[in-house]
Design a protein around this motif. Structure first.
Motif, PDB file in Angstrom:
ATOM      1  N   TRP A 310       0.905  -1.215   0.021  1.00 23.97           N
ATOM      2  CA  TRP A 310      -0.043  -0.009   0.107  1.00 23.97           C
ATOM      3  C   TRP A 310       0.828   1.068   0.000  1.00 23.97           C
ATOM      4  CZ3 TRP A 310      -4.674   0.991  -1.480  1.00 23.97           C
ATOM      5  CH2 TRP A 310      -5.350   2.066  -0.860  1.00 23.97           C
ATOM      6  N   ALA A 311       0.834   1.670  -1.319  1.00 24.54           N
ATOM      7  CA  ALA A 311       2.046   2.719  -1.438  1.00 24.54           C
ATOM      8  C   ALA A 311       1.739   4.138  -1.680  1.00 24.54           C
ATOM      9  CB  ALA A 311       3.019   2.400  -2.681  1.00 24.54           C
ATOM     10  N   THR A 312       2.405   5.088  -1.336  1.00 22.77           N
ATOM     11  CA  THR A 312       2.029   6.561  -1.681  1.00 22.77           C
ATOM     12  C   THR A 312       3.357   7.471  -1.847  1.00 22.77           C
ATOM     13  OG1 THR A 312       0.529   8.570  -0.741  1.00 22.77           O
ATOM     14  CG2 THR A 312       1.834   7.137   0.680  1.00 22.77           C
ATOM     15  N   ARG A 313       3.102   8.553  -2.684  1.00 17.93           N
ATOM     16  CA  ARG A 313       4.078   9.433  -2.827  1.00 17.93           C
ATOM     17  C   ARG A 313       3.246  11.024  -2.456  1.00 17.93           C
ATOM     18  NH1 ARG A 313       7.329   8.525  -8.426  1.00 17.93           N
ATOM     19  NH2 ARG A 313       5.165   9.051  -9.386  1.00 17.93           N
ATOM     20  N   ASP A 314       2.177  10.753  -1.845  1.00 19.24           N
ATOM     21  CA  ASP A 314       1.294  12.012  -1.487  1.00 19.24           C
ATOM     22  C   ASP A 314       0.699  12.790  -2.630  1.00 19.24           C
ATOM     23  OD1 ASP A 314       1.549  11.639   1.350  1.00 19.24           O
ATOM     24  OD2 ASP A 314       3.663  11.930   1.658  1.00 19.24           O
ATOM     25  N   GLU A 315       0.327  11.804  -3.551  1.00 21.09           N
ATOM     26  CA  GLU A 315      -0.058  12.825  -4.776  1.00 21.09           C
ATOM     27  C   GLU A 315      -1.395  11.896  -5.140  1.00 21.09           C
ATOM     28  OE1 GLU A 315       2.747  12.348  -7.657  1.00 21.09           O
ATOM     29  OE2 GLU A 315       2.405  10.047  -8.076  1.00 21.09           O
ATOM     30  N   PRO A 316      -2.226  12.414  -5.902  1.00 24.07           N
ATOM     31  CA  PRO A 316      -3.483  11.695  -6.356  1.00 24.07           C
ATOM     32  C   PRO A 316      -3.258  10.602  -7.156  1.00 24.07           C
ATOM     33  CG  PRO A 316      -3.684  14.122  -7.129  1.00 24.07           C
ATOM     34  CD  PRO A 316      -2.308  13.906  -6.296  1.00 24.07           C
ATOM     35  N   CYS A 317      -3.961   9.465  -6.460  1.00 25.42           N
ATOM     36  CA  CYS A 317      -3.728   8.135  -7.046  1.00 25.42           C
ATOM     37  C   CYS A 317      -3.480   7.917  -8.488  1.00 25.42           C
ATOM     38  CB  CYS A 317      -4.635   7.374  -6.456  1.00 25.42           C
ATOM     39  SG  CYS A 317      -6.249   7.461  -6.904  1.00 25.42           S
ATOM     40  N   GLY A 322      -0.749   6.925 -13.734  1.00 27.74           N
ATOM     41  CA  GLY A 322      -0.191   7.268 -14.989  1.00 27.74           C
ATOM     42  C   GLY A 322       1.071   7.524 -15.090  1.00 27.74           C
ATOM     43  N   ALA A 323       2.035   7.684 -14.042  1.00 30.18           N
ATOM     44  CA  ALA A 323       3.550   7.973 -14.158  1.00 30.18           C
ATOM     45  C   ALA A 323       4.111   6.407 -14.038  1.00 30.18           C
ATOM     46  CB  ALA A 323       3.929   8.680 -12.714  1.00 30.18           C
ATOM     47  N   LEU A 324       3.398   5.454 -13.321  1.00 30.73           N
ATOM     48  CA  LEU A 324       3.913   4.170 -13.467  1.00 30.73           C
ATOM     49  C   LEU A 324       3.645   3.729 -14.544  1.00 30.73           C
ATOM     50  CD1 LEU A 324       3.451   2.870  -9.757  1.00 30.73           C
ATOM     51  CD2 LEU A 324       5.709   3.639 -10.687  1.00 30.73           C
ATOM     52  N   ALA A 325       2.269   3.905 -15.270  1.00 28.03           N
ATOM     53  CA  ALA A 325       2.041   3.254 -16.599  1.00 28.03           C
ATOM     54  C   ALA A 325       3.027   3.580 -17.662  1.00 28.03           C
ATOM     55  CB  ALA A 325       0.546   3.642 -17.129  1.00 28.03           C
ATOM     56  N   GLU A 326       3.507   4.959 -17.603  1.00 29.50           N
ATOM     57  CA  GLU A 326       4.391   5.389 -18.473  1.00 29.50           C
ATOM     58  C   GLU A 326       5.863   4.581 -18.428  1.00 29.50           C
ATOM     59  OE1 GLU A 326       4.381   7.339 -21.091  1.00 29.50           O
ATOM     60  OE2 GLU A 326       2.370   8.357 -20.475  1.00 29.50           O
ATOM     61  N   LEU A 327       6.129   3.864 -17.452  1.00 24.92           N
ATOM     62  CA  LEU A 327       7.088   2.884 -17.104  1.00 24.92           C
ATOM     63  C   LEU A 327       6.936   1.565 -17.603  1.00 24.92           C
ATOM     64  CD1 LEU A 327       8.765   4.271 -13.724  1.00 24.92           C
ATOM     65  CD2 LEU A 327       9.574   4.872 -15.912  1.00 24.92           C
ATOM     66  N   GLY A 328       5.541   1.323 -18.021  1.00 28.97           N
ATOM     67  CA  GLY A 328       5.030  -0.016 -18.205  1.00 28.97           C
ATOM     68  C   GLY A 328       4.529  -0.885 -16.948  1.00 28.97           C
ATOM     69  N   ILE A 329       4.502   0.078 -16.061  1.00 27.54           N
ATOM     70  CA  ILE A 329       4.104  -0.863 -14.577  1.00 27.54           C
ATOM     71  C   ILE A 329       2.449  -0.495 -14.586  1.00 27.54           C
ATOM     72  CG2 ILE A 329       4.328  -0.892 -12.266  1.00 27.54           C
ATOM     73  CD1 ILE A 329       7.332  -0.212 -12.772  1.00 27.54           C
ATOM     74  N   LEU A 330       1.657  -1.359 -14.371  1.00 25.86           N
ATOM     75  CA  LEU A 330       0.254  -1.341 -13.929  1.00 25.86           C
ATOM     76  C   LEU A 330      -0.087  -1.449 -12.468  1.00 25.86           C
ATOM     77  CD1 LEU A 330      -2.312  -0.255 -15.529  1.00 25.86           C
ATOM     78  CD2 LEU A 330      -2.966  -2.723 -15.627  1.00 25.86           C
ATOM     79  N   VAL A 331      -0.513  -0.432 -11.978  1.00 24.74           N
ATOM     80  CA  VAL A 331      -0.929  -0.661 -10.336  1.00 24.74           C
ATOM     81  C   VAL A 331      -2.457  -0.363 -10.314  1.00 24.74           C
ATOM     82  CG1 VAL A 331       1.364  -0.285  -9.561  1.00 24.74           C
ATOM     83  CG2 VAL A 331      -0.198   1.578  -9.773  1.00 24.74           C
ATOM     84  N   ALA A 332      -3.137  -0.626  -9.137  1.00 24.43           N
ATOM     85  CA  ALA A 332      -4.283  -0.302  -8.875  1.00 24.43           C
ATOM     86  C   ALA A 332      -4.592   0.944  -8.119  1.00 24.43           C
ATOM     87  CB  ALA A 332      -4.989  -1.365  -8.140  1.00 24.43           C
ATOM     88  N   PRO A 333      -5.216   1.997  -8.557  1.00 26.03           N
ATOM     89  CA  PRO A 333      -5.362   3.126  -7.637  1.00 26.03           C
ATOM     90  C   PRO A 333      -6.106   2.888  -6.421  1.00 26.03           C
ATOM     91  CG  PRO A 333      -7.134   2.970  -9.638  1.00 26.03           C
ATOM     92  CD  PRO A 333      -6.188   1.842  -9.673  1.00 26.03           C
ATOM     93  N   GLY A 334      -5.853   3.729  -5.472  1.00 29.88           N
ATOM     94  CA  GLY A 334      -6.444   3.356  -4.167  1.00 29.88           C
ATOM     95  C   GLY A 334      -7.780   3.817  -4.056  1.00 29.88           C
ATOM     96  N   GLU A 335      -8.242   4.606  -4.948  1.00 28.37           N
ATOM     97  CA  GLU A 335      -9.609   5.048  -5.051  1.00 28.37           C
ATOM     98  C   GLU A 335     -10.433   3.874  -5.149  1.00 28.37           C
ATOM     99  OE1 GLU A 335     -10.777   9.117  -7.127  1.00 28.37           O
ATOM    100  OE2 GLU A 335     -11.366   7.183  -8.428  1.00 28.37           O
ATOM    101  N   PHE A 336     -10.170   2.868  -5.841  1.00 24.37           N
ATOM    102  CA  PHE A 336     -10.780   1.599  -6.151  1.00 24.37           C
ATOM    103  C   PHE A 336     -11.553   0.977  -4.892  1.00 24.37           C
ATOM    104  CE2 PHE A 336      -9.235  -0.218 -10.419  1.00 24.37           C
ATOM    105  CZ  PHE A 336      -9.758   1.002 -10.993  1.00 24.37           C
ATOM    106  N   GLY A 338     -12.333   2.754  -2.059  1.00 19.39           N
ATOM    107  CA  GLY A 338     -12.723   3.704  -1.006  1.00 19.39           C
ATOM    108  C   GLY A 338     -12.021   5.288  -1.172  1.00 19.39           C
ATOM    109  N   ALA A 339     -12.964   6.127  -1.186  1.00 18.20           N
ATOM    110  CA  ALA A 339     -12.374   7.649  -1.173  1.00 18.20           C
ATOM    111  C   ALA A 339     -11.258   7.873  -0.335  1.00 18.20           C
ATOM    112  CB  ALA A 339     -13.511   8.631  -0.706  1.00 18.20           C
ATOM    113  N   ALA A 340     -11.072   7.009   0.974  1.00  8.88           N
ATOM    114  CA  ALA A 340     -10.043   7.364   1.480  1.00  8.88           C
ATOM    115  C   ALA A 340      -8.529   6.730   1.166  1.00  8.88           C
ATOM    116  CB  ALA A 340      -9.974   6.380   3.030  1.00  8.88           C
ATOM    117  N   GLY A 341      -8.773   6.059   0.056  1.00 14.44           N
ATOM    118  CA  GLY A 341      -7.445   5.693  -0.478  1.00 14.44           C
ATOM    119  C   GLY A 341      -6.939   6.687  -1.922  1.00 14.44           C
TER     120      GLY A 341
END
Length: 365
Positions: A310-317, A322-336, A338-341
């Protein structure tokens, strides 16, 4: 008649498709760390048990074979620490997601009833409530809930998505509160065998249950521990009155685990060696990804168990996605979850060793 799907939120994974396309365009291919689906082989002894039972022309039973119920009760005693577990206290189900989504309806809940689940949570808890027409109620602390109309309290330890493990004190407090108010506790423990920095405990352990399963049901799955997501092998253990009622309903609905899968489940629960080997694979992948993410300025929160960081850079998920997708890495947004993520991402370490190594190289940059 309005469609039932109108009660439900938009299926979250559809929103990830544009980012998946970006990641897939990477010159070295996508590293998919989003869903958390097992990728390692099904252990040979399990495949052999499935094959040996493949000549199964007749209908299986909803309650399962005697051998399956013996395997379930034996595992609950051995692994969860419960004592004198009987066949009436276990029930096989066709995958844990099906169970989560349909349980409120099978319990007879509907309008006017309330179903509570953690504020950061697997979205199917809410889906199950909405399918039944009940009110979904997210919580921060279960003991702070208003018990009026509350019929079902979901616990989830280790947590999906955060990997947080509830302590014995937290579990005892939740169980005591629910019993005081006549609320059924259903504990989703599908990641219980994947503790890294904590030792997860079941609500059925005597230290939590007080030696009684009254008002308690635990949900377990073989998808993660044994790489059996494709088999849809899961089960319930707990209060025999609750499971007895579910058995009656499921008989009418023909909700039967296929006979070959029942045989495979017996083999899987009787062998600890493959579980240890799979844990070692995940532990290596977890360590490599955690180090790489922290090297890129990510903060890892909780994550002491389960198959996720469960990772954060203190930016919108979605910025992180998007930044990781540019590196070819797909992750799940915490918003999936709940809003707290909304400022976190969930990073699964279920990819192959080769794909994890690729992600580590890309993050090192």
């Amino acid at each position: 008649m309005p469609p039932v799907s109108a009660r439900l939120p938009v299926f979250p994974w559809d929103r990830l498709e544009p980012y998946k396309a970006i990641a897939a365009a990477h010159r070295d291919g996508i590293v998919d760390l989003s869903v958390g689906t097992p990728v390692d082989p099904v252990p040979e002894l399990i495949r052999a048990a499935l094959a040996d039972a493949s000549d199964s022309p007749g209908y299986p039973t909803v309650w399962g074979t005697t051998a399956l119920r013996d395997a379930l009760t034996g595992w609950v005693e051995r692994r969860l620490g419960a004592a004198r577990v009987t066949h009436t206290q276990v029930l096989p189900v066709v995958g844990s997601k099906e169970l989560v989504a349909s349980l409120p309806a099978q319990l007879g809940l509907g309008p006017g009833d309330r179903v509570a689940f953690p504020r950061l949570a697997y979205p199917t808890y809410e889906v199950g409530a909405r399918l039944a027409g009940a009110e979904p109620v997210p919580y921060d602390e279960p003991t702070d809930l208003d018990p009026a109309g509350l019929k079902l309290l979901w616990l989830n330890s280790p947590s999906n998505p955060t990997g947080r493990v509830l302590s014995k004190d937290e579990l005892r407090a939740a169980v005591a509160w629910a019993r005081e108010h006549g609320v059924l506790v259903v504990s989703d423990e599908c990641y219980l065998e994947l503790g890294w920095e904590a030792d997860p405990v079941s609500v059925l352990h005597p230290d939590i249950s007080g030696g009684s399963f009254e008002g308690l049901v635990a949900v377990h799955s073989l998808s993660k521990r044994s790489n059996l997501a494709g088999y849809r092998a899961a089960f319930l253990a707990g209060d025999e009155a609750v499971l007895g009622e579910l058995l009656k309903i499921r008989k009418h609905g023909g909700m039967m685990v296929p006979a070959p899968v029942q045989a495979a489940t017996v083999a899987a629960l009787g062998d600890d060696k493959h579980v240890t080997e799979q844990r070692e694979r995940y532990e290596r992948r977890r360590a490599a990804l955690r180090s790489a993410l922290e090297g890129q300025g990510f903060r890892i929160e909780h994550s002491e168990a389960s198959l996720y960081l469960w990772a954060t850079r203190d930016e919108p998920c979605w910025d992180t996605v998007g930044a990781l997708a540019e590196l070819g890495i797909l992750v799940a947004p915490g918003e999936f979850y709940g809003a707290a993520g909304e400022r976190h991402v969930r990073v699964a370490f279920t990819a192959t060793d080769e794909r994890v190594a690729a992600a580590v190289r890309r993050l090192a940059g």
